[in-house]
Design an enzyme around this catalytic site. Structure first.
Site, short mmCIF file in Angstrom:
data_model
loop_
_atom_site.label_atom_id
_atom_site.label_comp_id
_atom_site.label_asym_id
_atom_site.label_seq_id
_atom_site.Cartn_x
_atom_site.Cartn_y
_atom_site.Cartn_z
N ASN A 66 71.11 -25.48 31.23
CA ASN A 66 71.54 -25.18 33.05
C ASN A 66 70.90 -25.85 33.04
OD1 ASN A 66 67.91 -25.80 32.11
ND2 ASN A 66 68.04 -24.27 30.95
N ASP A 89 67.61 -17.98 26.49
CA ASP A 89 66.80 -17.18 26.06
C ASP A 89 67.49 -16.21 25.10
OD1 ASP A 89 64.84 -16.33 27.75
OD2 ASP A 89 65.64 -16.00 29.88
N LYS A 130 85.66 -27.53 16.98
CA LYS A 130 86.05 -27.06 18.16
C LYS A 130 87.48 -26.19 18.15
CE LYS A 130 88.36 -28.58 22.65
NZ LYS A 130 89.55 -29.80 23.08
N PHE A 146 55.73 -21.10 33.57
CA PHE A 146 55.96 -20.78 34.53
C PHE A 146 57.02 -19.73 34.75
CE2 PHE A 146 55.72 -25.18 37.38
CZ PHE A 146 55.02 -25.78 36.18
N LYS A 198 53.00 -11.48 28.35
CA LYS A 198 53.39 -13.38 27.31
C LYS A 198 51.80 -13.67 26.92
CE LYS A 198 57.76 -14.66 28.60
NZ LYS A 198 59.14 -15.56 28.32
#
Ligand code: PMT
Length: 419
Positions: free
Chosen positions: A229, A298, A308, A344, A362
């Site tokens: 990300n 996640d 590969k 966060f 959580k």
């Protein structure tokens, strides 16, 4: 004019070619109205005579507790309890290793263990010794233990090699010492309240050990490709820097980032979500605050191809994914009594509600919600727009530098601690 406060500095001198510079450091500190007492390792006395320091301080110079000439039978306790700061110039690889591992086999290393005063080390050594994995491990450990480093600089070393390992200028070392001493004395002063001096903020997290996840994780598909990300690490590092400056011991468990970690924090590298999970669980027992600023994948590929993956004639390629461990949820589920857990939430819509539901699911004490669709907020930028949510409060903050937001988050952590 009021008399400047007299600080007591314990100066530890180790056996390196830069030992002679400890004399200069001593003189500079004396000029700043510091009362300096000196402890030397046995090897340091091969470079500089104890008599030099004795003449300059008018005090017995300690090398060996058991020396017959030592006037104090429990010298390492008395020495360590009567200083406002322990400064090591030069700090050798050997003394860093002893300090990091709690070895107390001579006067100086026993003093380190017995002292409650802040410790500052100014290392100097050969570049290979400095770069050695063992030395770097010890440095990380000492930073996590709260030891302040005046990092060595690059230049030509005594051994004629060029690289990092040269003692920082003694003027700068003395300056750093005076900075720490003046902040310490403000914090310890009973007449200064926490609102009277903004510099106080610098040490209001003293005694806390923060464990912070930072950056993005990378989940391998094959030896060439991965899922990741856009996290740069800026937000997490900003929190780490702010916490360190405010006196906390800080360990960052660091995924992929594109900025450098701040100084004086311990860094543990962890690239995948699983590695990050393992590193966090290992460090958790010694932490008092956990902050999950990392963007953790996640899901990860169920199988990592060993070689590969080749392009085929098919237009569609299916990749089977499985859930990664949820680090934050596991931390909260395994929390010890003192631990505060902060998460966060990077959201694109219904930001506050999603963040609140994460706090519930959580079991968090605090959640920092950022709407990553807003200009100047979220991934990669130096600024952020956030709402800090606790069980009893919600603070909506405007666009601000991540470093400023970091202090606001830590202010809320302290409020929770006070409860
Ligand atoms: O690094 P920057 O470029 O500065 O960007 C900062 C940031 C946007 C990454 C940061 O501010 C942020 O929002 N971090 C959390 C991003 C995120 O992954 O949010 P989430 O909603 O997917 O996860 C919620 C919380 O659970 C987070 O604290 C996350 O660290 C944690 N989590 C998620 C999944 C997982 N497997 N383990 C976790 O610990």
């Amino acid at each position: 004019m009021s008399e400047q406060k007299k600080y007591r500095v314990g100066l530890g001198v180790c056996g390196g070619i830069a030992a002679y510079k400890a004399i200069e450091a001593l003189r500079l500190l004396q000029k700043q109205n510091c009362e300096v007492s000196v402890a030397m390792t046995k090897h340091a006395t091969e470079f500089v005579q104890p008599l030099t320091f004795r003449a300059l301080t008018d005090t017995y110079v300690l090398v060996d507790d058991y020396d017959e000439s030592n006037p104090d039978p429990i010298a390492h306790i008395n020495f360590s309890q009567n200083i406002d700061l322990l400064l090591i110039v030069p700090a050798t690889a050997n003394i860093l290793a002893k300090f990091a591992n709690g070895i107390a086999d001579d006067f100086l290393s026993s003093t380190y263990l017995a002292s409650n005063a802040p410790v500052m080390v100014a290392p100097a050594m050969n570049v290979s010794m400095w770069n050695h994995a063992a030395t770097q491990r010890n440095i990380e450990q000492l930073k996590a233990d709260g030891v302040i480093f005046v990092e060595p600089v690059s230049g030509e070393l005594a051994c004629k090699t060029v690289g990092t390992g040269k003692l920082e200028d003694v003027e700068n070392i003395a300056e750093q010492v005076m900075k720490v001493l003046s902040l310490e004395s403000i914090v310890q002063s009973p007449i200064v309240s926490s609102t009277q001096d903004s510099r106080l903020k610098t040490l209001d997290l003293k005694g806390e050990s923060l464990l912070i996840t930072v950056g993005g994780t990378r989940e391998a598909i094959d030896p060439v490709r991965f899922i990741s990300n856009h996290s740069s690490g800026k937000m997490g590092f900003a929190v780490a820097e702010a916490a360190q400056k405010r006196g906390a011991k800080v360990t960052v468990v660091c995924g992929v980032t594109n900025v450098e970690p701040p100084e004086n924090v311990a860094v543990v590298k962890a690239i995948s979500a699983q590695e990050m999970f393992d590193a966090v669980m290992q460090k958790l027992p010694e932490s008092s605050v956990f902050i999950g600023a990392a963007a953790v994948a996640d899901y990860r590929p169920k199988q990592i191809a060993e070689i590969k993956i080749k392009k085929t004639v098919n237009d569609i390629f299916n990749l089977e994914l499985e859930k990664t461990p949820d680090i934050l949820a596991n931390v909260a589920a395994n929390r010890h009594e003192k631990l505060l857990v902060v998460g966060f939430a990077a959201e694109t819509n219904d930001v506050v509600n999603y963040a609140k539901s994460k706090m519930e699911k959580k079991n968090l004490d605090l959640v920092v919600a950022n709407d990553i669709t807003q200009k100047g907020a979220g991934f990669g930028s130096d600024t952020n727009i956030a709402t800090i949510i606790s069980r009893s409060n919600q603070i909506e903050l405007p666009l601000m530098p991540k470093r400023e937001l970091a202090d606001k988050i830590l202010d809320e952590v302290l409020k929770l601690r006070a409860k």
